[in-house]
Scaffold this motif. Structure first.
Motif, PDB file in Angstrom:
ATOM      1  N   ALA A 102       0.828  -1.258  -0.128  1.00 31.13           N
ATOM      2  CA  ALA A 102       0.055  -0.101   0.124  1.00 31.13           C
ATOM      3  C   ALA A 102       0.833   1.219  -0.044  1.00 31.13           C
ATOM      4  CB  ALA A 102      -1.057   0.033   1.160  1.00 31.13           C
ATOM      5  N   GLY A 103       0.418   2.204  -0.603  1.00 29.81           N
ATOM      6  CA  GLY A 103       1.137   3.675  -0.801  1.00 29.81           C
ATOM      7  C   GLY A 103      -0.031   4.605  -0.448  1.00 29.81           C
ATOM      8  N   ALA A 104       0.230   5.452   0.323  1.00 30.07           N
ATOM      9  CA  ALA A 104      -0.472   6.418   0.816  1.00 30.07           C
ATOM     10  C   ALA A 104       0.212   8.071   0.427  1.00 30.07           C
ATOM     11  CB  ALA A 104      -0.973   6.593   2.120  1.00 30.07           C
ATOM     12  N   ASN A 105      -0.633   8.864  -0.183  1.00 26.35           N
ATOM     13  CA  ASN A 105      -0.156  10.156  -0.323  1.00 26.35           C
ATOM     14  C   ASN A 105      -0.971  10.972   0.186  1.00 26.35           C
ATOM     15  OD1 ASN A 105       1.819   9.340  -2.375  1.00 26.35           O
ATOM     16  ND2 ASN A 105       0.336   9.378  -4.037  1.00 26.35           N
ATOM     17  N   TYR A 106      -0.090  11.904   1.172  1.00 19.74           N
ATOM     18  CA  TYR A 106      -0.940  12.998   2.034  1.00 19.74           C
ATOM     19  C   TYR A 106      -1.083  14.454   1.413  1.00 19.74           C
ATOM     20  CZ  TYR A 106      -1.426   9.067   5.298  1.00 19.74           C
ATOM     21  OH  TYR A 106      -1.827   8.133   5.912  1.00 19.74           O
ATOM     22  N   ARG A 107      -1.864  15.108   1.392  1.00 19.95           N
ATOM     23  CA  ARG A 107      -1.857  16.486   0.898  1.00 19.95           C
ATOM     24  C   ARG A 107      -2.013  17.230   2.083  1.00 19.95           C
ATOM     25  NH1 ARG A 107      -3.672  16.779  -4.833  1.00 19.95           N
ATOM     26  NH2 ARG A 107      -4.309  18.754  -4.520  1.00 19.95           N
ATOM     27  N   GLY A 108      -1.273  18.485   2.229  1.00 21.91           N
ATOM     28  CA  GLY A 108      -1.286  19.556   3.341  1.00 21.91           C
ATOM     29  C   GLY A 108      -0.233  19.231   4.394  1.00 21.91           C
ATOM     30  N   ASP A 109      -0.523  19.737   5.530  1.00 16.94           N
ATOM     31  CA  ASP A 109       0.536  19.588   6.489  1.00 16.94           C
ATOM     32  C   ASP A 109       0.441  18.274   7.489  1.00 16.94           C
ATOM     33  OD1 ASP A 109       2.364  20.555   8.216  1.00 16.94           O
ATOM     34  OD2 ASP A 109       0.891  21.591   9.577  1.00 16.94           O
TER      35      ASP A 109
END
Length: 119
Positions: A102-109
């Motif tokens: 699994a790979g997770a890309n988070y946006r923001g702080d």
């Protein structure tokens, strides 16, 4: 989104965010950036098992923005929920089914320590 009949604009907004996150490494330089083929090659080493499933969380209406939790743990939980997948998997069970990678890309702080701890 609590919309009875979503418009193309609503659907485009839903699709644009995860696609933008997946293709960000192609647009920006960096030592840790990889392209889509890098995700597929490095996450799952068996070519027959390369099924990338996009998910987006949280998907909130304007009304829910003030009441829903938006911490890293709740965002991650929503992303791994079948309700937020962009494909339909009718018999998906979070407890019985397995993710090989699994790979997770988070946006923001979001701090890397918080993101790694939740996945």
């Amino acid at each position: 989104l609590d919309i009875v009949r979503p418009s193309y604009d609503d659907i485009n907004k839903l699709i644009a965010k995860p696609i933008s996150s997946m293709t960000a490494p192609l647009r920006f330089e960096g030592a840790l950036n990889v392209g889509l083929e890098g995700f597929q090659t490095n996450l799952v080493s068996f070519p027959r098992l390369h099924f990338m499933i996009n998910s987006c969380g949280p998907i909130l209406t304007e009304k829910k923005l003030t009441t829903e939790a938006r911490d890293v743990q709740s965002i991650t939980d929503r992303c791994f929920s079948a309700d937020n997948f962009f494909v339909s998997i009718p018999d998906f069970d979070r407890e019985k089914d397995k993710y090989m990678a699994a790979g997770a890309n988070y946006r923001g702080d979001v701090r890397a320590r918080d993101a790694n701890g939740t996945v």
